[in-house]
Design a protein around this motif. Structure first.
Motif, PDB file in Angstrom:
ATOM      1  N   LEU A  51       6.475   7.642 -21.370  1.00  0.00           N
ATOM      2  CA  LEU A  51       5.949   6.962 -20.316  1.00  0.00           C
ATOM      3  C   LEU A  51       6.959   5.790 -19.704  1.00  0.00           C
ATOM      4  N   GLY A  52       7.616   5.141 -20.425  1.00  0.00           N
ATOM      5  CA  GLY A  52       8.571   4.125 -20.012  1.00  0.00           C
ATOM      6  C   GLY A  52       9.567   4.692 -19.115  1.00  0.00           C
ATOM      7  N   GLN A  53      10.018   6.039 -19.425  1.00  0.00           N
ATOM      8  CA  GLN A  53      11.190   6.604 -18.854  1.00  0.00           C
ATOM      9  C   GLN A  53      10.815   7.406 -17.488  1.00  0.00           C
ATOM     10  N   MET A  54       9.662   7.932 -17.622  1.00  0.00           N
ATOM     11  CA  MET A  54       9.345   8.864 -16.874  1.00  0.00           C
ATOM     12  C   MET A  54       9.264   8.155 -15.243  1.00  0.00           C
ATOM     13  N   MET A  55       9.489   8.957 -14.208  1.00  0.00           N
ATOM     14  CA  MET A  55       9.171   8.529 -12.794  1.00  0.00           C
ATOM     15  C   MET A  55       7.708   9.386 -12.213  1.00  0.00           C
ATOM     16  N   GLU A  56       7.114   8.390 -11.576  1.00  0.00           N
ATOM     17  CA  GLU A  56       5.774   9.143 -10.888  1.00  0.00           C
ATOM     18  C   GLU A  56       5.452   8.314  -9.533  1.00  0.00           C
ATOM     19  N   PRO A  57       5.045   8.779  -8.584  1.00  0.00           N
ATOM     20  CA  PRO A  57       4.717   8.016  -7.323  1.00  0.00           C
ATOM     21  C   PRO A  57       3.432   6.916  -7.749  1.00  0.00           C
ATOM     22  N   THR A  93      -0.192   6.851 -17.365  1.00  0.00           N
ATOM     23  CA  THR A  93       0.440   7.140 -16.128  1.00  0.00           C
ATOM     24  C   THR A  93       1.284   6.017 -15.698  1.00  0.00           C
ATOM     25  N   VAL A  94       2.297   6.190 -14.755  1.00  0.00           N
ATOM     26  CA  VAL A  94       3.180   4.988 -14.038  1.00  0.00           C
ATOM     27  C   VAL A  94       2.340   4.008 -13.667  1.00  0.00           C
ATOM     28  N   GLN A  95       1.254   4.558 -12.674  1.00  0.00           N
ATOM     29  CA  GLN A  95       0.151   3.871 -11.822  1.00  0.00           C
ATOM     30  C   GLN A  95      -0.607   2.868 -12.821  1.00  0.00           C
ATOM     31  N   GLU A  96      -1.211   3.315 -14.155  1.00  0.00           N
ATOM     32  CA  GLU A  96      -1.526   2.625 -14.884  1.00  0.00           C
ATOM     33  C   GLU A  96      -0.777   1.514 -15.501  1.00  0.00           C
ATOM     34  N   MET A  97       0.569   1.774 -15.539  1.00  0.00           N
ATOM     35  CA  MET A  97       1.555   0.873 -16.203  1.00  0.00           C
ATOM     36  C   MET A  97       1.344  -0.422 -15.177  1.00  0.00           C
ATOM     37  N   VAL A  98       1.133   0.044 -14.043  1.00  0.00           N
ATOM     38  CA  VAL A  98       1.297  -1.121 -12.954  1.00  0.00           C
ATOM     39  C   VAL A  98      -0.079  -2.099 -13.098  1.00  0.00           C
ATOM     40  N   ASP A  99      -1.315  -1.046 -12.939  1.00  0.00           N
ATOM     41  CA  ASP A  99      -2.738  -1.626 -12.945  1.00  0.00           C
ATOM     42  C   ASP A  99      -3.040  -2.458 -14.142  1.00  0.00           C
ATOM     43  N   SER A 101       0.825  -1.254   0.114  1.00  0.00           N
ATOM     44  CA  SER A 101       0.102  -0.216   0.090  1.00  0.00           C
ATOM     45  C   SER A 101       1.075   1.135  -0.095  1.00  0.00           C
ATOM     46  N   GLU A 102       2.273   1.218   0.143  1.00  0.00           N
ATOM     47  CA  GLU A 102       3.110   2.241   0.195  1.00  0.00           C
ATOM     48  C   GLU A 102       3.270   2.937  -1.104  1.00  0.00           C
ATOM     49  N   ARG A 103       3.081   4.305  -1.361  1.00  0.00           N
ATOM     50  CA  ARG A 103       3.310   4.956  -2.362  1.00  0.00           C
ATOM     51  C   ARG A 103       4.924   5.048  -2.506  1.00  0.00           C
ATOM     52  N   VAL A 104       5.359   4.897  -3.821  1.00  0.00           N
ATOM     53  CA  VAL A 104       6.907   4.926  -4.042  1.00  0.00           C
ATOM     54  C   VAL A 104       7.234   5.451  -5.287  1.00  0.00           C
ATOM     55  N   LEU A 105       8.286   6.043  -5.597  1.00  0.00           N
ATOM     56  CA  LEU A 105       8.832   6.817  -6.829  1.00  0.00           C
ATOM     57  C   LEU A 105       9.361   5.716  -7.893  1.00  0.00           C
ATOM     58  N   MET A 106       8.900   5.346  -8.857  1.00  0.00           N
ATOM     59  CA  MET A 106       9.424   4.148  -9.956  1.00  0.00           C
ATOM     60  C   MET A 106       9.738   4.685 -11.358  1.00  0.00           C
ATOM     61  N   LYS A 107      10.277   4.645 -11.987  1.00  0.00           N
ATOM     62  CA  LYS A 107      10.325   4.636 -13.343  1.00  0.00           C
ATOM     63  C   LYS A 107       9.246   3.754 -13.986  1.00  0.00           C
ATOM     64  N   GLY A 108       8.386   4.267 -15.202  1.00  0.00           N
ATOM     65  CA  GLY A 108       7.471   3.492 -15.619  1.00  0.00           C
ATOM     66  C   GLY A 108       7.907   1.919 -16.219  1.00  0.00           C
ATOM     67  N   ASN A 109       9.105   1.857 -16.877  1.00  0.00           N
ATOM     68  CA  ASN A 109       9.560   0.577 -17.380  1.00  0.00           C
ATOM     69  C   ASN A 109       9.534  -0.374 -15.938  1.00  0.00           C
ATOM     70  N   GLU A 110      10.374   0.170 -15.142  1.00  0.00           N
ATOM     71  CA  GLU A 110      10.548  -0.708 -13.725  1.00  0.00           C
ATOM     72  C   GLU A 110       9.284  -1.102 -13.165  1.00  0.00           C
ATOM     73  N   ALA A 111       8.429  -0.013 -13.095  1.00  0.00           N
ATOM     74  CA  ALA A 111       7.045  -0.390 -12.485  1.00  0.00           C
ATOM     75  C   ALA A 111       6.371  -1.372 -13.064  1.00  0.00           C
ATOM     76  N   LEU A 112       6.349  -1.347 -14.266  1.00  0.00           N
ATOM     77  CA  LEU A 112       5.855  -2.367 -15.286  1.00  0.00           C
ATOM     78  C   LEU A 112       6.220  -3.729 -14.983  1.00  0.00           C
ATOM     79  N   ALA A 113       7.709  -3.929 -14.967  1.00  0.00           N
ATOM     80  CA  ALA A 113       8.232  -5.223 -14.499  1.00  0.00           C
ATOM     81  C   ALA A 113       7.841  -5.779 -13.150  1.00  0.00           C
ATOM     82  N   GLU A 114       8.104  -4.838 -12.148  1.00  0.00           N
ATOM     83  CA  GLU A 114       7.703  -5.367 -10.940  1.00  0.00           C
ATOM     84  C   GLU A 114       6.058  -5.980 -10.699  1.00  0.00           C
TER      85      GLU A 114
END
Length: 359
Positions: free
Chosen positions: A177-183, A147-153, A6-19
């Protein structure tokens, strides 16, 4: 990587998608480095061995997609990623995956083309993703995060849809979007520490305890192939009915102009729409989240009182035809876009909106 769910973290889009893929249960990744998606492969190379997963850098994009075919055929959850020209090389393998009804996730972090083009962001693979991803009668669901959040979801959603309908699914993002960082934050069940049983239809050995499974896309009898395609298109119909998704602003009902944009361009379009609204213009944004199936019903509803529609993309207007078809050509549709790796700016889109109001 130890991240509280549940913790908000700052991640790059590509890495957030991979995780997100790992947390969704992906245990096998096959890929090949190409800008601007290489961080996905690099992240998988670090993470998968730590959870008894498989990371393999193939000798080429063609090799990678065929490794996905073999892995998916064994009933395992798997993924590959690439960028524009790399996806072109994977097209034959994607057709084989679709022809064998194998679920997997394919990520395209788009760059400008044609040819080698540029490493800058683009949305010029829309036609490829929604129309010509491989030879034969096939479609695959295509999700477009903004958004990076949507990359995850949407990565989590992509695995669910792939397995529900036994089909390849594409995440279509872009280099920006792959390179940007967002919470962002991860939600749902974390399957990264679990080894799930392979799907029952997989070719993973039977031990003389059940009938053997055969994974195949070759049908020498025309009637057999036709029957298989007809069955597959019944699933495509279900996908169109149940999985099409879009986001629409609250002022659509009174808007005279609806701006249609997806992915990163929707972000700049949203800024332009807010500026137009502040100036008293009746404008609203409609953002497709699924590019196939295209959210036709949702767009019709959004445009029921609109006088005209503006499509804006990082391309020469590849989504325009889908917008016109959804609206049955009953409303004028105009286009503004940039290409070559240039992102449309809010003031450029706002100027186009004002020109449409004047005309």
């Amino acid at each position: 990587m130890d991240i509280n769910m549940s913790e908000r973290v700052l991640m790059k889009g590509n890495e957030a998608l991979a995780e997100a893929a790992i947390r969704a249960g992906c245990r096998c990744y096959f890929g090949y480095p190409i800008t601007p998606q290489t961080e996905i492969a690099a992240y998988m190379a670090r993470r998968l061995p730590k959870i008894n997963g498989v990371f393999l850098q193939a000798e080429s994009e063609i090799g990678a997609i065929n490794m996905v075919y073999g892995c998916a055929g064994s009933g395992a959850r798997c993924m590959t990623s690439s960028s524009s020209p790399g996806i072109s090389l994977k097209a034959e393998g994607i057709s084989y995956l679709a022809g064998a009804d194998l679920p997997c996730v394919i990520v395209n972090i788009q760059r400008g083309g044609p040819g080698l083009g540029t490493i800058q962001p683009s949305q010029a693979d829309y036609w490829q993703a929604t129309r010509a991803i491989g030879h034969g009668d096939l479609r695959i669901p295509v999700f477009a995060p903004a958004t990076v959040q949507e990359m995850v979801d949407l990565t989590t959603k992509a695995f669910e849809v792939a397995e529900k309908y036994r089909t390849p699914v594409m995440i279509l993002a872009d280099g920006f979007l792959g390179q940007m960082m967002e919470p962002m934050s991860f939600s749902g069940e974390d399957k990264s520490g679990k080894r799930e049983e392979p799907f029952a239809w997989g070719a993973f050995g039977h031990g003389n305890k059940r009938k053997k499974n055969i994974v195949n896309s070759l049908y020498l009898k025309p009637e057999a192939l036709e029957a298989q395609i007809e069955e597959r298109f019944k699933r495509y119909k279900q996908i169109k009915e149940k999985e099409s998704t879009a986001v629409c602003g609250e002022q659509a009902e009174t808007a005279e102009i609806i701006v249609v944009a997806y992915g990163c361009t929707a972000r700049t379009a949203q800024a332009a729409v807010h500026k137009a609204q502040d100036e008293g213009l009746k404008v609203e944004l409609f953002r497709p989240v699924t590019l196939w199936p295209f959210p036709e019903k949702q767009l019709k509803d959004a445009c029921k009182n609109a006088k005209t529609v503006l499509v804006t993309e990082m391309s020469k207007g590849q989504m325009v035809d889908d917008v016109k078809l959804a609206l049955e050509c009953k409303i004028p549709v105009e286009f503004f876009g940039r290409t070559g790796g240039i992102v449309p700016e809010p003031d450029e889109i706002l100027q186009k909106i004002k020109e449409m109001v004047v005309n």
